[in-house]
Design a protein around this motif. Structure first.
Motif, PDB file in Angstrom:
ATOM      1  N   SER A  34       9.161   3.040 -14.578  1.00 18.14           N
ATOM      2  CA  SER A  34       8.525   4.228 -15.173  1.00 18.14           C
ATOM      3  C   SER A  34       7.849   5.076 -14.096  1.00 18.14           C
ATOM      4  N   LEU A  35       8.592   5.349 -13.054  1.00 18.91           N
ATOM      5  CA  LEU A  35       8.030   6.075 -11.920  1.00 18.91           C
ATOM      6  C   LEU A  35       7.621   7.488 -12.307  1.00 18.91           C
ATOM      7  N   LYS A  36       6.545   7.935 -11.673  1.00 17.60           N
ATOM      8  CA  LYS A  36       5.995   9.260 -11.914  1.00 17.60           C
ATOM      9  C   LYS A  36       5.991  10.054 -10.605  1.00 17.60           C
ATOM     10  N   PRO A  37       5.989  11.367 -10.681  1.00 14.87           N
ATOM     11  CA  PRO A  37       5.929  12.161  -9.441  1.00 14.87           C
ATOM     12  C   PRO A  37       4.734  11.798  -8.563  1.00 14.87           C
ATOM     13  N   GLU A  38       3.637  11.417  -9.159  1.00 14.18           N
ATOM     14  CA  GLU A  38       2.448  11.048  -8.376  1.00 14.18           C
ATOM     15  C   GLU A  38       2.594   9.707  -7.653  1.00 14.18           C
ATOM     16  N   ASP A  39       3.689   9.004  -7.899  1.00 16.75           N
ATOM     17  CA  ASP A  39       3.972   7.784  -7.148  1.00 16.75           C
ATOM     18  C   ASP A  39       4.644   8.097  -5.808  1.00 16.75           C
ATOM     19  N   THR A  40       4.988   9.343  -5.590  1.00 21.23           N
ATOM     20  CA  THR A  40       5.635   9.742  -4.345  1.00 21.23           C
ATOM     21  C   THR A  40       4.724   9.463  -3.154  1.00 21.23           C
ATOM     22  N   ALA A  41       5.245   8.696  -2.198  1.00 19.05           N
ATOM     23  CA  ALA A  41       4.456   8.305  -1.022  1.00 19.05           C
ATOM     24  C   ALA A  41       5.340   7.468  -0.105  1.00 19.05           C
ATOM     25  N   VAL A  42       4.820   7.189   1.067  1.00 17.26           N
ATOM     26  CA  VAL A  42       5.405   6.169   1.926  1.00 17.26           C
ATOM     27  C   VAL A  42       4.754   4.843   1.537  1.00 17.26           C
ATOM     28  N   TYR A  43       5.578   3.866   1.258  1.00 20.30           N
ATOM     29  CA  TYR A  43       5.097   2.557   0.828  1.00 20.30           C
ATOM     30  C   TYR A  43       5.174   1.573   1.990  1.00 20.30           C
ATOM     31  N   PHE A  55       0.856  -1.180   0.000  1.00 20.77           N
ATOM     32  CA  PHE A  55       0.000   0.000   0.000  1.00 20.77           C
ATOM     33  C   PHE A  55       0.891   1.228   0.000  1.00 20.77           C
ATOM     34  N   ARG A  56       0.319   2.374  -0.249  1.00 21.47           N
ATOM     35  CA  ARG A  56       1.080   3.612  -0.167  1.00 21.47           C
ATOM     36  C   ARG A  56       0.206   4.727   0.376  1.00 21.47           C
ATOM     37  N   GLN A  57       0.864   5.708   0.954  1.00 26.63           N
ATOM     38  CA  GLN A  57       0.150   6.840   1.518  1.00 26.63           C
ATOM     39  C   GLN A  57       0.942   8.112   1.293  1.00 26.63           C
ATOM     40  N   ALA A  58       0.347   9.030   0.561  1.00 28.80           N
ATOM     41  CA  ALA A  58       0.939  10.337   0.331  1.00 28.80           C
ATOM     42  C   ALA A  58       0.403  11.311   1.380  1.00 28.80           C
ATOM     43  N   PRO A  59       1.131  12.378   1.664  1.00 28.42           N
ATOM     44  CA  PRO A  59       0.692  13.345   2.673  1.00 28.42           C
ATOM     45  C   PRO A  59      -0.709  13.879   2.384  1.00 28.42           C
ATOM     46  N   GLU A  98      -5.433   9.223   2.063  1.00 29.65           N
ATOM     47  CA  GLU A  98      -5.650   7.956   2.743  1.00 29.65           C
ATOM     48  C   GLU A  98      -4.686   6.916   2.181  1.00 29.65           C
ATOM     49  N   ARG A  99      -4.479   5.874   2.957  1.00 30.19           N
ATOM     50  CA  ARG A  99      -3.640   4.778   2.492  1.00 30.19           C
ATOM     51  C   ARG A  99      -4.355   4.084   1.335  1.00 30.19           C
ATOM     52  N   GLU A 100      -3.648   3.860   0.251  1.00 28.16           N
ATOM     53  CA  GLU A 100      -4.259   3.259  -0.925  1.00 28.16           C
ATOM     54  C   GLU A 100      -3.543   1.990  -1.343  1.00 28.16           C
ATOM     55  N   PHE A 101      -4.334   1.095  -1.898  1.00 24.23           N
ATOM     56  CA  PHE A 101      -3.845  -0.188  -2.375  1.00 24.23           C
ATOM     57  C   PHE A 101      -2.959  -0.002  -3.599  1.00 24.23           C
ATOM     58  N   VAL A 102      -1.873  -0.774  -3.648  1.00 24.93           N
ATOM     59  CA  VAL A 102      -0.985  -0.757  -4.808  1.00 24.93           C
ATOM     60  C   VAL A 102      -1.006  -2.114  -5.518  1.00 24.93           C
ATOM     61  N   ALA A 103      -0.694  -3.174  -4.772  1.00 19.95           N
ATOM     62  CA  ALA A 103      -0.617  -4.496  -5.386  1.00 19.95           C
ATOM     63  C   ALA A 103      -0.709  -5.562  -4.309  1.00 19.95           C
ATOM     64  N   THR A 104      -1.206  -6.728  -4.706  1.00 20.32           N
ATOM     65  CA  THR A 104      -1.273  -7.844  -3.791  1.00 20.32           C
ATOM     66  C   THR A 104      -0.943  -9.133  -4.517  1.00 20.32           C
ATOM     67  N   ILE A 105      -0.457 -10.119  -3.765  1.00 17.02           N
ATOM     68  CA  ILE A 105      -0.075 -11.393  -4.329  1.00 17.02           C
ATOM     69  C   ILE A 105      -0.503 -12.499  -3.373  1.00 17.02           C
ATOM     70  N   LYS A 106      -1.088 -13.537  -3.929  1.00 19.54           N
ATOM     71  CA  LYS A 106      -1.528 -14.653  -3.115  1.00 19.54           C
ATOM     72  C   LYS A 106      -0.330 -15.502  -2.667  1.00 19.54           C
ATOM     73  N   SER A 150      -7.219  -9.397  -0.504  1.00 19.40           N
ATOM     74  CA  SER A 150      -7.947  -8.165  -0.235  1.00 19.40           C
ATOM     75  C   SER A 150      -7.223  -6.983  -0.855  1.00 19.40           C
ATOM     76  N   THR A 151      -7.994  -5.980  -1.256  1.00 23.24           N
ATOM     77  CA  THR A 151      -7.411  -4.744  -1.761  1.00 23.24           C
ATOM     78  C   THR A 151      -7.686  -3.578  -0.819  1.00 23.24           C
ATOM     79  N   THR A 152      -8.172  -3.866   0.368  1.00 25.76           N
ATOM     80  CA  THR A 152      -8.428  -2.814   1.351  1.00 25.76           C
ATOM     81  C   THR A 152      -7.581  -3.042   2.595  1.00 25.76           C
ATOM     82  N   PRO A 153      -7.204  -1.968   3.281  1.00 28.97           N
ATOM     83  CA  PRO A 153      -6.375  -2.114   4.483  1.00 28.97           C
ATOM     84  C   PRO A 153      -6.998  -3.026   5.541  1.00 28.97           C
ATOM     85  N   ARG A 154      -8.316  -3.081   5.570  1.00 30.41           N
ATOM     86  CA  ARG A 154      -8.990  -3.885   6.573  1.00 30.41           C
ATOM     87  C   ARG A 154      -8.666  -5.364   6.434  1.00 30.41           C
TER      88      ARG A 154
END
Length: 123
Positions: A83-92, A35-39, A42-50, A104-108
């Motif tokens: 191919s990182l973009k400025p909008e990828d800036t966040a705490v991962y 997940f990642r969270q920019a200032p 909210e914390r947002e989903f990036v990727a998940t793997i089973k 799951s794709t949600t923090p819960r």
């Protein structure tokens, strides 16, 4: 129990590889995610793997650029970011899933969280 690393400062278009080391208890048989969270966001989903590693899901914003993988023998999960973009800036953050659910794709849906690693992409 989860230790993320690999963040840093990179120019737009560059690449970074994040790593997350886990204990066996927080890794075994669990789906894993980033997940990642920019200032101010909210914390947002990036990727998940089973657990099997054969099934992955990605946020639309990173699809085709980011790739999640795992090494079950070494209790580790990775996020290759291209191919990182400025909008990828966040705490991962890496996260270990609730072993009852399939994914799951949600923090819960996650029981354990790493401390986060900062990714900054300059334009």
């Amino acid at each position: 129990q989860l230790q993320a690393s690999g963040g840093g400062l990179v120019q737009a278009g560059g690449s970074l590889r994040l790593s997350c080391a886990a204990s066996e208890r927080t890794f075994s048989r669990r789906y894993m995610a980033w997940f990642r969270q920019a200032p101010g966001n909210e914390r947002e989903f990036v990727a998940t793997i089973k657990w099997s590693g054969g099934t992955t899901y990605y946020a639309d914003s990173v699809k085709g650029r980011f790739f999640i993988s795992r090494d079950n023998a070494n209790n580790a999960v990775y996020l290759q970011m291209n191919s990182l973009k400025p909008e990828d800036t966040a705490v991962y953050y890496c996260a270990a899933g609730n072993s009852i659910m399939s994914t799951s794709t949600t923090p819960r849906g996650y029981s354990y969280w790493g401390q986060g690693t900062q990714v900054t992409v300059s334009s």
